[in-house]
Design a protein around this motif. Structure first.
Motif, short mmCIF file in Angstrom:
data_model
loop_
_atom_site.label_atom_id
_atom_site.label_comp_id
_atom_site.label_asym_id
_atom_site.label_seq_id
_atom_site.Cartn_x
_atom_site.Cartn_y
_atom_site.Cartn_z
N TRP A 39 0.83 -1.20 0.00
CA TRP A 39 0.00 0.00 0.00
C TRP A 39 0.87 1.25 0.00
N GLY A 40 1.86 1.29 0.87
CA GLY A 40 2.69 2.48 1.01
C GLY A 40 4.05 2.41 0.35
N PRO A 66 -8.81 0.22 -6.14
CA PRO A 66 -7.69 0.66 -5.31
C PRO A 66 -8.12 1.08 -3.90
N THR A 69 -5.79 6.32 -0.67
CA THR A 69 -4.37 6.68 -0.54
C THR A 69 -4.06 7.33 0.80
N GLU A 70 -5.07 7.82 1.50
CA GLU A 70 -4.86 8.40 2.82
C GLU A 70 -4.98 7.31 3.88
N CYS A 74 -8.01 4.34 4.51
CA CYS A 74 -7.54 3.00 4.15
C CYS A 74 -7.74 2.03 5.31
#
Length: 144
Positions: A39-40, A66, A69-70, A74
Protein backbone atom coordinates in the motif's frame (compact mmCIF):
# COMPACT_ATOMS: atom_id res chain seq x y z
CA UNK A 1 10.98 3.20 11.12
CA UNK A 2 14.42 2.79 9.52
CA UNK A 3 15.64 0.56 12.36
CA UNK A 4 12.56 -1.68 12.16
CA UNK A 5 12.93 -1.87 8.36
CA UNK A 6 16.61 -2.82 8.74
CA UNK A 7 15.85 -5.52 11.33
CA UNK A 8 13.10 -6.94 9.13
CA UNK A 9 15.32 -6.92 6.06
CA UNK A 10 18.00 -8.81 7.99
CA UNK A 11 15.39 -11.42 8.98
CA UNK A 12 14.25 -11.75 5.37
CA UNK A 13 17.82 -12.12 4.16
CA UNK A 14 18.43 -14.80 6.79
CA UNK A 15 15.45 -16.79 5.45
CA UNK A 16 16.62 -16.35 1.87
CA UNK A 17 20.11 -17.50 2.83
CA UNK A 18 18.71 -20.57 4.59
CA UNK A 19 16.57 -21.32 1.52
CA UNK A 20 19.57 -20.96 -0.81
CA UNK A 21 21.64 -23.39 1.25
CA UNK A 22 18.83 -25.93 1.52
CA UNK A 23 17.82 -25.84 -2.14
CA UNK A 24 20.65 -24.61 -4.35
CA UNK A 25 19.17 -26.34 -7.41
CA UNK A 26 15.88 -24.43 -7.11
CA UNK A 27 17.74 -21.15 -6.46
CA UNK A 28 19.42 -21.37 -9.83
CA UNK A 29 16.41 -22.72 -11.71
CA UNK A 30 14.66 -19.34 -11.86
CA UNK A 31 11.36 -20.81 -10.70
CA UNK A 32 10.82 -18.37 -7.86
CA UNK A 33 7.79 -16.10 -7.63
CA UNK A 34 7.85 -13.06 -5.37
CA UNK A 35 4.21 -11.97 -5.04
CA UNK A 36 3.47 -8.93 -2.94
CA UNK A 37 0.78 -6.46 -2.01
CA UNK A 38 2.02 -3.02 -1.01
CA UNK A 39 0.00 0.00 0.00
CA UNK A 40 2.69 2.48 1.01
CA UNK A 41 5.68 1.13 -0.91
CA UNK A 42 7.68 -0.55 1.88
CA UNK A 43 6.65 -4.10 1.01
CA UNK A 44 7.37 -3.33 -2.64
CA UNK A 45 10.95 -2.36 -1.73
CA UNK A 46 11.50 -5.59 0.21
CA UNK A 47 9.97 -7.66 -2.61
CA UNK A 48 12.26 -5.98 -5.13
CA UNK A 49 15.26 -6.74 -2.95
CA UNK A 50 14.24 -10.40 -2.67
CA UNK A 51 14.00 -10.57 -6.47
CA UNK A 52 17.47 -9.04 -6.80
CA UNK A 53 18.86 -11.70 -4.45
CA UNK A 54 17.02 -14.71 -5.87
CA UNK A 55 16.53 -13.92 -9.55
CA UNK A 56 12.83 -14.58 -9.07
CA UNK A 57 9.87 -13.12 -10.91
CA UNK A 58 8.15 -10.13 -9.32
CA UNK A 59 4.34 -10.09 -9.20
CA UNK A 60 2.40 -7.18 -7.74
CA UNK A 61 -0.98 -8.11 -6.24
CA UNK A 62 -3.19 -5.19 -7.29
CA UNK A 63 -6.80 -4.74 -6.20
CA UNK A 64 -9.37 -4.04 -8.90
CA UNK A 65 -10.68 -1.27 -6.69
CA UNK A 66 -7.69 0.66 -5.31
CA UNK A 67 -7.49 1.30 -1.59
CA UNK A 68 -7.72 4.91 -0.38
CA UNK A 69 -4.37 6.68 -0.54
CA UNK A 70 -4.86 8.40 2.82
CA UNK A 71 -4.04 6.38 5.93
CA UNK A 72 -7.25 6.68 8.01
CA UNK A 73 -9.70 5.98 5.16
CA UNK A 74 -7.54 3.00 4.15
CA UNK A 75 -7.62 1.59 7.69
CA UNK A 76 -11.41 1.91 7.72
CA UNK A 77 -11.72 -0.04 4.46
CA UNK A 78 -9.25 -2.66 5.72
CA UNK A 79 -11.17 -3.08 8.98
CA UNK A 80 -14.50 -3.44 7.14
CA UNK A 81 -12.98 -6.07 4.82
CA UNK A 82 -11.59 -8.02 7.77
CA UNK A 83 -14.89 -7.92 9.67
CA UNK A 84 -16.78 -9.09 6.55
CA UNK A 85 -14.17 -11.78 5.74
CA UNK A 86 -14.09 -10.14 2.30
CA UNK A 87 -12.15 -11.30 -0.73
CA UNK A 88 -11.31 -8.15 -2.70
CA UNK A 89 -10.94 -8.78 -6.43
CA UNK A 90 -7.43 -8.79 -7.89
CA UNK A 91 -6.72 -6.94 -11.12
CA UNK A 92 -4.13 -9.33 -12.54
CA UNK A 93 -3.15 -13.01 -12.57
CA UNK A 94 0.14 -14.89 -12.36
CA UNK A 95 1.01 -16.25 -15.78
CA UNK A 96 2.34 -19.81 -16.02
CA UNK A 97 1.65 -20.52 -12.34
CA UNK A 98 2.81 -24.13 -12.63
CA UNK A 99 6.38 -23.12 -13.47
CA UNK A 100 7.12 -21.88 -9.94
CA UNK A 101 8.66 -24.09 -7.26
CA UNK A 102 9.09 -21.43 -4.59
CA UNK A 103 6.67 -18.63 -3.77
CA UNK A 104 7.37 -15.68 -1.51
CA UNK A 105 4.24 -13.75 -0.49
CA UNK A 106 4.74 -10.34 1.09
CA UNK A 107 2.28 -7.86 2.52
CA UNK A 108 1.78 -5.25 5.22
CA UNK A 109 0.02 -6.03 8.50
CA UNK A 110 -3.48 -4.58 8.67
CA UNK A 111 -5.53 -5.02 11.83
CA UNK A 112 -3.06 -7.60 13.20
CA UNK A 113 -3.17 -9.84 10.11
CA UNK A 114 -2.57 -9.91 6.38
CA UNK A 115 -4.87 -7.75 4.25
CA UNK A 116 -7.85 -9.71 2.95
CA UNK A 117 -6.56 -9.41 -0.62
CA UNK A 118 -3.85 -11.90 0.38
CA UNK A 119 -6.59 -14.46 1.04
CA UNK A 120 -7.99 -13.71 -2.41
CA UNK A 121 -4.56 -14.35 -3.91
CA UNK A 122 -3.82 -17.55 -2.00
CA UNK A 123 -7.28 -18.97 -2.74
CA UNK A 124 -6.96 -18.18 -6.46
CA UNK A 125 -4.23 -20.73 -7.18
CA UNK A 126 -3.77 -24.44 -6.78
CA UNK A 127 -1.01 -25.06 -4.26
CA UNK A 128 -1.50 -28.81 -4.51
CA UNK A 129 -0.98 -31.21 -7.35
CA UNK A 130 2.19 -32.29 -9.10
CA UNK A 131 4.36 -29.39 -7.98
CA UNK A 132 5.44 -29.07 -4.40
CA UNK A 133 5.82 -25.52 -3.17
CA UNK A 134 8.07 -23.90 -0.63
CA UNK A 135 6.78 -20.69 0.94
CA UNK A 136 8.13 -17.74 2.80
CA UNK A 137 5.15 -15.69 3.86
CA UNK A 138 6.12 -12.22 5.00
CA UNK A 139 3.70 -9.96 6.77
CA UNK A 140 5.61 -6.74 7.16
CA UNK A 141 4.60 -4.31 9.85
CA UNK A 142 5.85 -1.33 7.87
CA UNK A 143 2.63 0.47 6.96
CA UNK A 144 2.36 -1.10 3.54
Amino acid sequence: MKLRFTILLIAVLFHIGAYAQATPDKQSSGKILVAYFSWGGNTQKVAGHIVSLTGGTLFRIEPEKPYPTEYTPCTEVAKAEKEADARPAIKNKVEDWDQYDVIFIGCPVWWHTAPMIINTFSESYDFKGENSYSFLYLCLDLSG
